[in-house]
Design a protein around this motif. Sequence first.
Motif, PDB file in Angstrom:
ATOM      1  N   SER A 123       0.842  -1.205   0.000  1.00 39.71           N
ATOM      2  CA  SER A 123       0.000   0.000   0.000  1.00 39.71           C
ATOM      3  C   SER A 123       0.873   1.250   0.000  1.00 39.71           C
ATOM      4  O   SER A 123       0.583   2.219  -0.705  1.00 39.71           O
ATOM      5  CB  SER A 123      -0.930  -0.011   1.220  1.00 39.71           C
ATOM      6  OG  SER A 123      -1.846  -1.075   1.155  1.00 39.71           O
ATOM      7  N   LEU A 246     -10.996  -4.948   4.520  1.00 40.91           N
ATOM      8  CA  LEU A 246     -10.297  -4.086   3.568  1.00 40.91           C
ATOM      9  C   LEU A 246     -10.137  -4.778   2.219  1.00 40.91           C
ATOM     10  O   LEU A 246     -10.369  -4.166   1.164  1.00 40.91           O
ATOM     11  CB  LEU A 246      -8.929  -3.686   4.126  1.00 40.91           C
ATOM     12  CG  LEU A 246      -8.076  -2.785   3.222  1.00 40.91           C
ATOM     13  CD1 LEU A 246      -8.795  -1.485   2.916  1.00 40.91           C
ATOM     14  CD2 LEU A 246      -6.715  -2.524   3.858  1.00 40.91           C
ATOM     15  N   CYS A 250     -11.548  -3.489  -1.386  1.00 39.27           N
ATOM     16  CA  CYS A 250     -10.629  -3.237  -2.503  1.00 39.27           C
ATOM     17  C   CYS A 250     -11.025  -4.025  -3.751  1.00 39.27           C
ATOM     18  O   CYS A 250     -10.679  -3.635  -4.876  1.00 39.27           O
ATOM     19  CB  CYS A 250      -9.199  -3.581  -2.113  1.00 39.27           C
ATOM     20  SG  CYS A 250      -8.460  -2.482  -0.891  1.00 39.27           S
ATOM     21  N   PRO A 259     -11.439   1.796  -1.733  1.00 38.05           N
ATOM     22  CA  PRO A 259     -10.618   2.812  -1.065  1.00 38.05           C
ATOM     23  C   PRO A 259      -9.425   3.180  -1.937  1.00 38.05           C
ATOM     24  O   PRO A 259      -8.992   2.386  -2.777  1.00 38.05           O
ATOM     25  CB  PRO A 259     -10.177   2.113   0.222  1.00 38.05           C
ATOM     26  CG  PRO A 259     -10.239   0.656  -0.093  1.00 38.05           C
ATOM     27  CD  PRO A 259     -11.376   0.489  -1.067  1.00 38.05           C
ATOM     28  N   THR A 260      -8.888   4.355  -1.740  1.00 41.06           N
ATOM     29  CA  THR A 260      -7.655   4.728  -2.427  1.00 41.06           C
ATOM     30  C   THR A 260      -6.476   4.055  -1.738  1.00 41.06           C
ATOM     31  O   THR A 260      -6.599   3.518  -0.621  1.00 41.06           O
ATOM     32  CB  THR A 260      -7.453   6.242  -2.405  1.00 41.06           C
ATOM     33  OG1 THR A 260      -7.268   6.661  -1.041  1.00 41.06           O
ATOM     34  CG2 THR A 260      -8.648   6.966  -3.010  1.00 41.06           C
ATOM     35  N   GLU A 262      -4.029   5.589  -0.446  1.00 41.57           N
ATOM     36  CA  GLU A 262      -3.775   6.365   0.768  1.00 41.57           C
ATOM     37  C   GLU A 262      -4.718   5.942   1.902  1.00 41.57           C
ATOM     38  O   GLU A 262      -4.302   5.820   3.069  1.00 41.57           O
ATOM     39  CB  GLU A 262      -3.927   7.854   0.481  1.00 41.57           C
ATOM     40  CG  GLU A 262      -2.877   8.437  -0.450  1.00 41.57           C
ATOM     41  CD  GLU A 262      -3.170   8.204  -1.922  1.00 41.57           C
ATOM     42  OE1 GLU A 262      -2.384   8.673  -2.753  1.00 41.57           O
ATOM     43  OE2 GLU A 262      -4.185   7.542  -2.250  1.00 41.57           O
ATOM     44  N   GLU A 263      -5.980   5.722   1.556  1.00 41.92           N
ATOM     45  CA  GLU A 263      -6.944   5.289   2.572  1.00 41.92           C
ATOM     46  C   GLU A 263      -6.622   3.888   3.080  1.00 41.92           C
ATOM     47  O   GLU A 263      -6.732   3.604   4.285  1.00 41.92           O
ATOM     48  CB  GLU A 263      -8.352   5.331   1.984  1.00 41.92           C
ATOM     49  CG  GLU A 263      -8.860   6.744   1.726  1.00 41.92           C
ATOM     50  CD  GLU A 263     -10.122   6.772   0.888  1.00 41.92           C
ATOM     51  OE1 GLU A 263     -10.762   7.836   0.841  1.00 41.92           O
ATOM     52  OE2 GLU A 263     -10.464   5.738   0.266  1.00 41.92           O
ATOM     53  N   ALA A 264      -6.214   3.009   2.173  1.00 40.64           N
ATOM     54  CA  ALA A 264      -5.840   1.656   2.590  1.00 40.64           C
ATOM     55  C   ALA A 264      -4.654   1.693   3.539  1.00 40.64           C
ATOM     56  O   ALA A 264      -4.633   1.001   4.575  1.00 40.64           O
ATOM     57  CB  ALA A 264      -5.522   0.799   1.370  1.00 40.64           C
ATOM     58  N   ALA A 266      -3.732   4.169   5.451  1.00 42.62           N
ATOM     59  CA  ALA A 266      -4.141   4.758   6.726  1.00 42.62           C
ATOM     60  C   ALA A 266      -4.833   3.715   7.610  1.00 42.62           C
ATOM     61  O   ALA A 266      -4.646   3.694   8.838  1.00 42.62           O
ATOM     62  CB  ALA A 266      -5.060   5.952   6.474  1.00 42.62           C
ATOM     63  N   ARG A 267      -5.619   2.851   7.001  1.00 39.20           N
ATOM     64  CA  ARG A 267      -6.314   1.823   7.778  1.00 39.20           C
ATOM     65  C   ARG A 267      -5.363   0.724   8.250  1.00 39.20           C
ATOM     66  O   ARG A 267      -5.547   0.149   9.328  1.00 39.20           O
ATOM     67  CB  ARG A 267      -7.450   1.227   6.949  1.00 39.20           C
ATOM     68  CG  ARG A 267      -8.600   2.199   6.747  1.00 39.20           C
ATOM     69  CD  ARG A 267      -9.621   1.702   5.752  1.00 39.20           C
ATOM     70  NE  ARG A 267     -10.219   0.416   6.129  1.00 39.20           N
ATOM     71  CZ  ARG A 267     -11.221  -0.146   5.448  1.00 39.20           C
ATOM     72  NH1 ARG A 267     -11.723   0.476   4.379  1.00 39.20           N
ATOM     73  NH2 ARG A 267     -11.719  -1.303   5.840  1.00 39.20           N
TER      74      ARG A 267
END
Length: 534
Positions: A123, A246, A250, A259-260, A262-264, A266-267
């Motif tokens: 990621s 997640l 995806c 999710p982007t 970046e969002e992935a 962050a999670r």
Amino acid sequence: MESLRHGDPSEIGGYRLLGRLGEGGMGEVFLARTPSGRPLALKTVHRDLSLEPDFAERFAREIRTNDRVRSAWTVSVVDFSPPGALPQWLATEYIAAPSLGDWVRRDGPLPAPAVRCLARELSAALVAVRAAGVVHRDIKPANVLLAPERPFLIDFGIARAARDPRRTRTGTVIGTPGYLAPEQATGTVAGAPADVFSLAAVLVYAATGRSPFLAHGEELELPALLYRIVHDEPLLDGVPEPLLPLVRECLAKDPDRRPTAEEALARLGAAEEGEWAGAVPPELVADAARREAELRGLLAAPQVPAHPPTQTGASPVQRPPAPPAPAAPPLPTPVTPLSPAVPSGPRSRWAARGPLLTGAVGGAVVLAVAVTLAIRLPLGGDGRAAPSTPTPTSSAQSPSAAALPDPWVGTWTGVGPGTPDADGISRARTGEFAVTVTLHAGAVGELVGRQASDLKEVATGRNLGCTEALELQQVSRNRVVFKAVTAHPTDREAVLDCPQGNLYVLIMEEPDRLTLESEGAQSAGAPAALTRSR
């Protein structure tokens, strides 16, 4: 890695081939080494592809895309074939590690901690890819290398710039079946969400040993597999429980629901230092150590004079005599700059490079590019590459020579155009690029001279050049390798960061003229050749 086969060339582009790394629909991949001993992955293009009317443009786009993505999780472009060369080729840094695909096929799925860590690392790699404005478009197990320090994402062979309108034909499937996003499976233009989908599919493979759209041991014809990707839900049995939500998101059919990167990330949370090394199986660490030892042995083996290649290996230094072949359309010059703040690795052809200008709070900090010297084909009167001829050997030095030959002693100068058309933001706008190299007698391992560059920034008049002390590294025939052991701004008052440890490989193709090999530290606008001034 396999041994070279009967009929394989001994070198391509001036780089000696040591073995075979693989082959596919586009071409073959070899392990190669530079004259100074750095390992390269050198990808050649099948001749039939090279002769396609629009292939040269597509290949040039691949080079530009590869060179734009520079991060801890990707490999750098080192060199590429000159316009019209057959075969066309691209050389990148080499990582001595198994691919995820090879590892899982041989040793089975990764343990859950390693899969979770792989998710975080890849990621982060995708975030870096997006920051460069690039879409990979072929993320698959074969393109993920499991190195001991971190995984690497390689082969941007069919990547496209995210802002590029692209010329992909509607209805053309681009990517690898089993890891394609639905929009790729239907032949539509795919953007960054397609990479997120493929990343999730790769994580399913890492955890289970199969694509999310195939049962264990199942094989499908391509149409049936593409239908599943577009219409069926993925099979997620075996994916670690913490990753399931997640991964499922995806793998959404609708790109807007994914999710982007970046969002992935962050999670998932940022990976801690050393977490990857502690999560992978000990057998993987041992495998990488074995590959590294094998690589060191290959690189340390004495280099015997190369036999003429059995196929045309278009070299920036010399090419074996061969019947004329139909020339592919010329490659456009790549334009992505290379940061000089990364001096440890080999760098790509200097004609595409230039100083970088970066802003900082309270003022701009200029990262100066030291003189970047690279052997190229001799230039004709119009500044274009002249027809190649075999390098003269009548006055060649023995490969075992331990001292700088007398004809090299003296002062050499040259002037390049600089980068007057640069944007002044991502690359400094400079005037003429003057280089002076002073050499004196000495043996390998000794300081034998210095190089100094002078180039003025157009807007401010500041000298962005660097001055380096040169240590003699290697003498082989009419080719000499120098290492810059110190570096400082040519203008002692300048606030610059000059890279340390640059390598320069020069060749004397004729008396009183030095040209520069496409290996080592390089930048745009530097002179193509140096001539003796005294």
